[in-house]
Design a protein around this motif. Structure first.
Motif, PDB file in Angstrom:
ATOM      1  N   LEU A  46      25.711 -23.833  -9.440  1.00 35.53           N
ATOM      2  CA  LEU A  46      26.556 -23.370  -8.348  1.00 35.53           C
ATOM      3  C   LEU A  46      26.196 -24.048  -7.030  1.00 35.53           C
ATOM      4  CD1 LEU A  46      27.127 -19.575  -8.901  1.00 35.53           C
ATOM      5  CD2 LEU A  46      28.242 -21.540  -9.879  1.00 35.53           C
ATOM      6  N   LEU A  47      27.190 -24.242  -6.201  1.00 40.69           N
ATOM      7  CA  LEU A  47      26.973 -24.815  -4.872  1.00 40.69           C
ATOM      8  C   LEU A  47      26.972 -23.690  -3.846  1.00 40.69           C
ATOM      9  CD1 LEU A  47      29.505 -27.764  -5.111  1.00 40.69           C
ATOM     10  CD2 LEU A  47      27.041 -27.872  -5.481  1.00 40.69           C
ATOM     11  N   GLU A  48      26.509 -24.006  -2.681  1.00 39.79           N
ATOM     12  CA  GLU A  48      26.511 -23.054  -1.553  1.00 39.79           C
ATOM     13  C   GLU A  48      25.775 -21.766  -1.878  1.00 39.79           C
ATOM     14  OE1 GLU A  48      30.487 -22.345  -0.231  1.00 39.79           O
ATOM     15  OE2 GLU A  48      30.388 -24.006   1.166  1.00 39.79           O
ATOM     16  N   VAL A  49      24.628 -21.890  -2.496  1.00 42.40           N
ATOM     17  CA  VAL A  49      23.823 -20.700  -2.725  1.00 42.40           C
ATOM     18  C   VAL A  49      23.217 -20.308  -1.384  1.00 42.40           C
ATOM     19  CG1 VAL A  49      21.874 -19.739  -3.976  1.00 42.40           C
ATOM     20  CG2 VAL A  49      23.314 -21.460  -5.051  1.00 42.40           C
ATOM     21  N   PRO A  50      23.497 -19.101  -0.912  1.00 39.88           N
ATOM     22  CA  PRO A  50      23.022 -18.754   0.436  1.00 39.88           C
ATOM     23  C   PRO A  50      21.495 -18.642   0.483  1.00 39.88           C
ATOM     24  CG  PRO A  50      24.043 -16.867  -0.613  1.00 39.88           C
ATOM     25  CD  PRO A  50      24.224 -18.006  -1.546  1.00 39.88           C
ATOM     26  N   THR A  51      20.948 -19.103   1.592  1.00 40.87           N
ATOM     27  CA  THR A  51      19.501 -18.984   1.735  1.00 40.87           C
ATOM     28  C   THR A  51      19.135 -17.683   2.430  1.00 40.87           C
ATOM     29  OG1 THR A  51      19.746 -20.298   3.721  1.00 40.87           O
ATOM     30  CG2 THR A  51      18.993 -21.436   1.758  1.00 40.87           C
ATOM     31  N   ARG A  52      20.140 -17.041   3.052  1.00 43.66           N
ATOM     32  CA  ARG A  52      19.885 -15.714   3.584  1.00 43.66           C
ATOM     33  C   ARG A  52      21.060 -14.817   3.239  1.00 43.66           C
ATOM     34  NH1 ARG A  52      20.660 -14.082   9.440  1.00 43.66           N
ATOM     35  NH2 ARG A  52      22.916 -14.153   9.530  1.00 43.66           N
ATOM     36  N   LEU A  53      20.741 -13.560   2.994  1.00 49.04           N
ATOM     37  CA  LEU A  53      21.774 -12.617   2.584  1.00 49.04           C
ATOM     38  C   LEU A  53      21.940 -11.571   3.664  1.00 49.04           C
ATOM     39  CD1 LEU A  53      21.195 -11.921  -1.187  1.00 49.04           C
ATOM     40  CD2 LEU A  53      23.035 -13.182  -0.113  1.00 49.04           C
ATOM     41  N   ASP A  54      23.098 -11.600   4.294  1.00 42.78           N
ATOM     42  CA  ASP A  54      23.355 -10.649   5.360  1.00 42.78           C
ATOM     43  C   ASP A  54      24.855 -10.441   5.384  1.00 42.78           C
ATOM     44  OD1 ASP A  54      23.711  -9.258   7.706  1.00 42.78           O
ATOM     45  OD2 ASP A  54      22.218 -10.406   8.814  1.00 42.78           O
ATOM     46  N   ARG A  55      25.294  -9.186   5.355  1.00 42.24           N
ATOM     47  CA  ARG A  55      26.738  -8.959   5.325  1.00 42.24           C
ATOM     48  C   ARG A  55      27.385  -9.354   6.644  1.00 42.24           C
ATOM     49  NH1 ARG A  55      26.854  -4.330   1.443  1.00 42.24           N
ATOM     50  NH2 ARG A  55      26.898  -5.457  -0.527  1.00 42.24           N
ATOM     51  N   ASP A  96      27.319 -12.152   7.629  1.00 43.73           N
ATOM     52  CA  ASP A  96      27.849 -13.475   7.332  1.00 43.73           C
ATOM     53  C   ASP A  96      29.160 -13.412   6.563  1.00 43.73           C
ATOM     54  OD1 ASP A  96      25.601 -14.400   8.542  1.00 43.73           O
ATOM     55  OD2 ASP A  96      24.504 -14.771   6.697  1.00 43.73           O
ATOM     56  N   GLY A  97      29.722 -12.226   6.423  1.00 45.73           N
ATOM     57  CA  GLY A  97      30.981 -12.083   5.699  1.00 45.73           C
ATOM     58  C   GLY A  97      30.738 -11.804   4.229  1.00 45.73           C
ATOM     59  N   ASP A  98      31.773 -12.071   3.446  1.00 44.34           N
ATOM     60  CA  ASP A  98      31.742 -11.743   2.027  1.00 44.34           C
ATOM     61  C   ASP A  98      31.006 -12.852   1.262  1.00 44.34           C
ATOM     62  OD1 ASP A  98      32.219 -10.592  -0.370  1.00 44.34           O
ATOM     63  OD2 ASP A  98      34.335 -11.131  -0.465  1.00 44.34           O
ATOM     64  N   VAL A  99      29.691 -12.903   1.430  1.00 49.34           N
ATOM     65  CA  VAL A  99      28.935 -13.972   0.775  1.00 49.34           C
ATOM     66  C   VAL A  99      28.602 -13.554  -0.658  1.00 49.34           C
ATOM     67  CG1 VAL A  99      27.922 -15.024   2.809  1.00 49.34           C
ATOM     68  CG2 VAL A  99      26.797 -13.078   1.773  1.00 49.34           C
ATOM     69  N   HIS A 100      28.548 -14.545  -1.517  1.00 54.97           N
ATOM     70  CA  HIS A 100      28.174 -14.292  -2.909  1.00 54.97           C
ATOM     71  C   HIS A 100      26.729 -14.736  -3.091  1.00 54.97           C
ATOM     72  CE1 HIS A 100      32.288 -13.398  -4.259  1.00 54.97           C
ATOM     73  NE2 HIS A 100      32.649 -14.295  -3.363  1.00 54.97           N
ATOM     74  N   PRO A 101      25.844 -13.796  -3.399  1.00 54.79           N
ATOM     75  CA  PRO A 101      24.426 -14.147  -3.473  1.00 54.79           C
ATOM     76  C   PRO A 101      24.134 -15.262  -4.480  1.00 54.79           C
ATOM     77  CG  PRO A 101      24.718 -11.767  -3.589  1.00 54.79           C
ATOM     78  CD  PRO A 101      26.076 -12.374  -3.652  1.00 54.79           C
ATOM     79  N   GLY A 102      24.955 -15.362  -5.516  1.00 54.27           N
ATOM     80  CA  GLY A 102      24.692 -16.358  -6.559  1.00 54.27           C
ATOM     81  C   GLY A 102      25.211 -17.745  -6.228  1.00 54.27           C
ATOM     82  N   GLY A 103      25.984 -17.879  -5.156  1.00 57.58           N
ATOM     83  CA  GLY A 103      26.586 -19.164  -4.827  1.00 57.58           C
ATOM     84  C   GLY A 103      28.092 -19.042  -4.868  1.00 57.58           C
ATOM     85  N   ASN A 104      28.774 -20.132  -4.494  1.00 55.79           N
ATOM     86  CA  ASN A 104      30.240 -20.113  -4.454  1.00 55.79           C
ATOM     87  C   ASN A 104      30.802 -19.995  -5.873  1.00 55.79           C
ATOM     88  OD1 ASN A 104      33.005 -20.925  -4.301  1.00 55.79           O
ATOM     89  ND2 ASN A 104      32.554 -21.793  -2.284  1.00 55.79           N
TER      90      ASN A 104
END
Lengths: 314, 476
Positions: free
Chosen positions: A129-138, A140-148
């Protein structure tokens, strides 16, 4: 089937309640036994892939359409009923379906398709997966912890998922091994040939700068070398505001993009506004099978996407 | 350094040569001069050879140095590439942030916290709230206090226990007369792998009857529960017991369920006996209408046999003993263009309740204790519509009604039990809410509440609901 209803009858008798009585009456009125393996696909692209690999041996149900925002699906009663009768659930994973699929699976009462069982396969389990977030914070919007999770627009990903699906179908339906293997080999050959053609056709797109509505196309961009300049959504899942769009227009002056990409299900409002102000075309990509009249299957999806992208270049 | 040495040598030679030439006497012998010249020539040649050799070695050395540099650069590039691919590999796992955890914390359950706070304006005193015409259900049915109030904060924890069970726990953190209280709203387990579409749940859980009963307050479309829930279930049926559900293998959704429970809270009463005091049965069915619509409907039954179910009226304690039967019919229809609820959506929802109670009613339990046969046949319902007119914004209206219906108090009369005077409460509500994301919601609600006989209460509610942490899927 007869053995199954006998077992259900025995456990039902223990209940001795109203519900059980009706249940008994309905136990005999179940679906006729079909030879086909019932596949529940969360999104249209995996439904199309299951048809390619499974052919006549599978009966595919697709839970959502290309016109639905995959992030906003509800655990509808019809989906629970379909999950109840499925032997394989093919989902994207990476939390794309987190708002509905886990509930549908639990409510279905079907033990064979729970996560961890052979009857549950996530496409992203075999992909990088690409765009795996390095920080998890809502914030930042609807981020997917596992990546795009929008992986389907890189045909190389489709190949990997096809392999995993073929293996899984053989495991669940060993009698069909020869059929699945032959169909998979045939699909792989046709797909590889198509990929060569697409890569050749898409050569003019290399290095072209584009704006996107939502970060739905990064796998397509990576495959074709399209340069993504930014997203209209200030944060994933957050509707673009006018200040943010004005900022993008300023950036468009400095580093001009050639077009704006939008998936078929998204609202046209902000992309049309920006396209008009910047004087660049808005390309509505089918995004998945069924997203445009031409995207009837996986091949059509890529043919039509490329056709639309190349038309916007002219 | 080598350059400098060679330069000095050349300069010295150049200086030596003319000195020799000029310094030699003209009349010196030709032979000795020739000899000298020969020597100098040899000297010069030998030096030139050595210089050439030295220059050659220098050039070679320089070549090697640049080669070494190039090799070093290549090595750098390779190291960088390795570092990059290592970084890529490191960021590669499917769920690196969450899934890459190890050790004791790796299997922490999903935790979510829901914060709910209200600001209200009421015309009537909420502490005097009652629903006239109906035996009080005893639960927390009244509105919150006037002004600012902190509602219940819900703490929910859930996870799969193992391959067979899943557990859910939900605690309500609230304040009661200034003291903090923790209520166990739900603490239940459910099976994951029963065959044939069966699901078993046990512990404390929200009953599967009706439509709204299983929804938590943060999922409601209005700030408070419908009047029927307040009057008949006080304000919802929460069971300590077991539930069995079965999903039929039909092409449309069809589910049957039954529950047995202690029945120690309304409509049951404390029992202190073996066995179950309450049972329920329900069926739910549903399907799609085209690609834009989906519906669900259900029929439920609750049966309880309360003994000395007490209630306060006019300062005296009364009690009911007998049989309580409740029927609930529910339906919900949801619509969104092409099934895409991003821009607009619509939801119509309604439930109808009918309750029959038959038994002995005792007036003034601790005093005169007059007992009479009694019979009640009462009903009520609500209908609500919520329309999302643009992304993030919704409006809704709700109508609530209760019918006092047949109240036969036998030898007693409503003079002794004023709350059971014939009265049919009504309430109308309208709301507007804004949800910037699926984790937050701010709501304004206006209600005209005629729960109390001849006393309308015009209410203004302002509420926020925030959801932190894991947030699982909502039911349909």
């Amino acid at each position: 089937m007869f053995k199954n209803s006998m077992r259900s009858m025995r456990s039902m008798r223990l209940l001795q309640s109203l519900g059980a009585l009706v249940a008994l009456l309905l136990g005999g009125w179940s679906l006729p036994a079909l030879a086909a393996l019932h596949v529940f696909a969360s999104v249209p692209e995996w439904g199309a892939l299951a048809r390619e690999v499974g052919g006549e041996r599978v009966n595919v149900f697709v839970a959502t359409t290309a016109m639905q925002d995959p992030h906003r699906i509800e655990a509808k009663p019809s989906l629970i009923a379909r999950a109840r009768g499925s032997q394989l659930v093919l989902a994207t994973g990476a939390d794309l379906e987190i708002g509905w699929l886990p509930l549908v699976l639990r409510e279905s009462g079907n033990g064979a398709i729970q996560p961890g069982q052979p009857g549950y396969l996530e496409a992203t389990s075999v992909l990088r997966l690409l765009e795996v977030p390095t920080r998890l914070d809502r914030a930042d919007g609807d981020v997917h912890p596992g990546g795009n999770p929008h992986v389907q627009l890189d045909p190389r990903n489709i190949l990997k998922v096809a392999d995993a699906l073929g293996e899984r179908l053989i495991r669940l339906d060993p009698a069909g091994e020869a059929v699945y293997k032959a169909r998979l080999a045939d699909f792989t050959a046709r797909w590889k040939a198509a990929m060569q053609r697409w890569e050749k056709e898409a050569a003019p797109l290399r290095g072209v700068g584009v704006w996107v509505q939502h970060r739905s196309f990064i796998y397509l961009d990576e495959w074709l070398g399209i340069r993504e300049l930014g997203a209209l959504e200030p944060k994933p899942g957050v509707e673009p505001g006018s200040a943010h769009l004005a900022g993008l227009l300023e950036r468009q002056k400095a580093s001009p993009g050639r077009m704006i990409l939008r998936p078929a299900y998204a609202s046209p409002k902000s992309s049309d506004w920006m396209g008009e102000k910047a004087g660049i075309p808005v390309v509505v990509l089918p995004f998945t099978v069924g997203g445009s009249p031409e995207a009837k299957d996986l091949f059509g999806l890529f043919d039509d996407s490329l056709r639309r992208l190349l038309a916007a270049l002219k | 350094m080598k350059h400098l040495h060679l330069g000095a040598l050349c300069a010295a030679l150049a200086g030596v040569w003319p000195t020799f030439a000029l310094g030699a006497p003209a009349e010196a012998a030709d032979s000795s001069l020739k000899q000298l010249r020969e020597q100098v020539r040899e000297l010069r040649e030998s030096y030139e050879q050595r210089i050439q050799a030295l220059e050659k070695r220098l050039a070679e050395a320089e070549g090697r140095a640049t080669q070494a540099q190039a090799v070093a650069r290549q090595a750098d590039v390779r190291v960088e590439a390795v570092a990059q691919s290592v970084a890529r590999v490191e960021t590669r796992p499917a769920a690196p942030v969450v899934g890459a955890k190890s050790g004791e914390g790796a299997f922490n359950p999903a935790i979510s916290l829901i914060l709910d706070s209200k600001f209200t304006r009421f015309q009537r005193d909420p502490s005097q709230y009652r629903i006239d015409g109906f035996i009080p259900s005893g639960g927390e049915v009244g509105p919150p206090k006037k002004g600012f109030s902190l509602g219940e904060s819900e703490l929910a924890i859930s996870a799969n226990v193992d391959h067979l069970f899943r557990a859910d726990a939900r605690f309500a953190l609230a304040e009661d007369d200034g003291a903090g209280v923790v209520e166990v709203e739900e603490a239940s387990i459910q099976t994951l792998a029963l065959p044939e579409g069966l699901k078993l749940k046990a512990g404390r859980f929200l009953s599967g009857i009706g439509y709204l009963n299983q929804q938590h307050p943060h999922e409601w479309d209005f700030a408070d529960a419908p009047l029927v829930y307040k009057a008949f279930l006080g304000p919802r049926l929460q069971n300590d017991g077991a539930q069995l559900r079965w999903v039929a293998p039909t092409p449309f959704f069809l589910e049957f369920g039954t529950e047995v429970a202690s029945g120690e809270s309304y409509p049951g009463a404390e029992r202190g006996k073996n066995g179950a005091g309450l049972w329920t049965a329900f069926v739910h069915t549903g399907g799609d209408v085209g690609e834009s619509g989906a519906w669900q409907a259900g029929l439920s039954h609750v049966h309880a046999n309360p003994r000395e179910r007490q209630f306060e009226d006019n300062g005296l304690t009364n009690a009911f003993s007998g049989r309580s039967q409740l029927w609930v019919a529910d339906f919900v229809y949801k619509w969104a263009p092409q099934g895409n609820s991003r821009d607009t959506s619509f939801k119509l929802q309604g439930e109808y309740f009918q309750r029959r109670e038959k038994g002995d009613l005792t007036h003034d339990l601790e005093g005169a204790a007059l007992t009479s046969a009694s019979r009640f046949r009462q009903s009520g319902g609500y209908l609500q519509a919520v329309y999302q007119f643009m992304p993030r914004w919704r409006v809704g209206v709700r109508g609530d009604w209760l019918n006092a219906g047949t109240v036969d108090l036998g030898s007693l009369s409503s003079a002794e039990l004023p709350i059971l005077g014939a009265y049919s409460p009504r309430r109308q509500s309208a709301m507007l809410d804004w949800s910037p994301s699926e984790f937050s919601r701010v709501r304004l609600q206006l209600s005209r509440d005629k729960s109390r006989a001849d006393e309308a209460d015009n209410q203004v509610w302002l509420q926020y609901i925030m959801s932190l942490g894991a947030h699982g899927a909502h039911k349909f």
